[in-house]
Design an enzyme around this catalytic site. Structure first.
Site, PDB file in Angstrom:
ATOM      1  N   ASP A  23      -4.179   1.243  -3.638  1.00  0.00           N
ATOM      2  CA  ASP A  23      -4.490  -0.154  -3.279  1.00  0.00           C
ATOM      3  C   ASP A  23      -4.981  -0.856  -4.526  1.00  0.00           C
ATOM      4  OD1 ASP A  23      -7.739  -0.093  -3.311  1.00  0.00           O
ATOM      5  OD2 ASP A  23      -6.928   1.795  -2.628  1.00  0.00           O
ATOM      6  N   ASP A  39      -8.031  -3.022  -5.838  1.00  0.00           N
ATOM      7  CA  ASP A  39      -9.406  -3.180  -5.366  1.00  0.00           C
ATOM      8  C   ASP A  39      -9.728  -4.666  -5.117  1.00  0.00           C
ATOM      9  OD1 ASP A  39     -11.657  -1.602  -4.591  1.00  0.00           O
ATOM     10  OD2 ASP A  39     -12.743  -2.390  -6.312  1.00  0.00           O
TER      11      ASP A  39
HETATM   12  N1  ADE Z   1     -10.092   5.270  -3.017  1.00  0.00           N
HETATM   13  C1  ADE Z   1      -8.897   4.695  -2.847  1.00  0.00           C
HETATM   14  N2  ADE Z   1      -8.973   3.350  -3.058  1.00  0.00           N
HETATM   15  C2  ADE Z   1     -10.259   3.082  -3.367  1.00  0.00           C
HETATM   16  C3  ADE Z   1     -10.973   1.915  -3.691  1.00  0.00           C
HETATM   17  N3  ADE Z   1     -10.374   0.733  -3.756  1.00  0.00           N
HETATM   18  N4  ADE Z   1     -12.305   2.021  -3.954  1.00  0.00           N
HETATM   19  C4  ADE Z   1     -12.916   3.226  -3.901  1.00  0.00           C
HETATM   20  N5  ADE Z   1     -12.290   4.366  -3.598  1.00  0.00           N
HETATM   21  C5  ADE Z   1     -10.976   4.309  -3.336  1.00  0.00           C
END
Ligand code: ADE
Length: 261
Positions: A206, A208
């Site tokens: 993803d 963030d």
């Molecule tokens: N693991 C997978 N995506 C994450 C994210 N955006 N923040 C923290 N841990 C994760």
């Protein structure tokens, strides 16, 4: 204990099994039981252990993983080199879902996790370069042979289990972070404290929350993207294992030289 394996893979979210025709070993340590029994099989001539970091039913959230028991158990069965796949969020738009990052640095933003085996005496390991140079080179080369481009970068490890706010996320990017996750620490430093080679293989699931235009992170998205990429990751891991040097003579293996342990 006699040596059962010299390489181990610690599987992250979505990677709960790796080896075919494996023997199962139920282990115990001075720090309690590891996340699950360890399975062992031969991969390209190398005795290889597998341990699902969260347990195979994902019962341990990141802040409850028995990190010390996991590392200790693997060391006890003879492991010298660890491959540590994990799911991460991208902190830059160019590091979108499906991207592979082989982190070269780490920033610890966890809090309250025990991050040492040594509660007495002057044991201060060098952690300037938290990841194994040899291991990183092999992962990058094998991934390229599979047609996968890998990126270097700094992994920020947050306490979780919640995802980050937009402000936190932008701050991590400004600090130089490339990816963010919740399990990369204290696993890396505990490996170093046992003089093990440790290589993280981060799969971006993803973007963030702070990355321009993104909607914030959901757990469903993380698991769906990981599932879509598990087979690619599995193939790379199974080719990395036999490509690792047999007797690594790099600084990780000497992390405890001269220490009172
Ligand atoms: N693991 C997978 N995506 C994450 C994210 N955006 N923040 C923290 N841990 C994760």
């Amino acid at each position: 204990m006699t040596s059962l394996a010299d390489v181990a893979v610690i599987g992250g979210s979505g990677l709960y099994a790796l080896l075919d025709d494996a023997e199962e070993h139920v282990l115990d340590t001075p720090f309690g039981a590891p996340s699950d029994p360890v399975t062992v099989a031969t991969v390209g001539g190398r005795r290889t252990a597998f341990l699902p970091r969260h347990g195979k039913d994902h019962r341990f959230p990141p802040h409850r993983i028995p990190y010390r028991a996991n590392l200790w158990a693997l060391r006890e069965i003879g492991v010298r080199q660890i491959l540590a796949p994990c799911a991460v969020g991208g902190l830059r738009p160019e590091l979108g879902p499906g991207t592979f990052v082989v982190p070269d640095q780490l920033i610890d933003r966890t809090s309250g996790r025990v991050q040492t085996f040594y509660d007495t005496g002057a044991v201060h390991v060098n952690f300037a370069d938290p990841y194994c140079t040899d291991g990183r080179a092999v992962v990058k080369k094998v991934a390229a042979e599979h047609g996968i481009d890998t990126h270097d970068g700094t992994m920020v490890v947050v306490e979780g289990p919640r995802f980050s706010t937009r402000a936190e996320s932008r701050w991590y990017t400004a600090m130089g972070g490339a990816v963010v996750n919740m399990t990369g620490h204290p696993e890396a430093v505990l490996a170093r404290e046992l003089a093990l080679c440790y290589t993280s293989i981060a799969l971006v699931t993803d973007l963030d929350a702070g990355v321009e235009g993104d909607h914030g992170v959901t757990m469903d998205e993380v698991f769906a993207v990981f599932a879509a990429n598990t087979e690619r990751l599995r193939k790379v891991l199974l080719d990395v294992v036999p490509a690792l040097p047999e007797l690594p003579d790099d600084p990780c293996q000497h992390a405890l030289d001269g220490m009172p342990v």
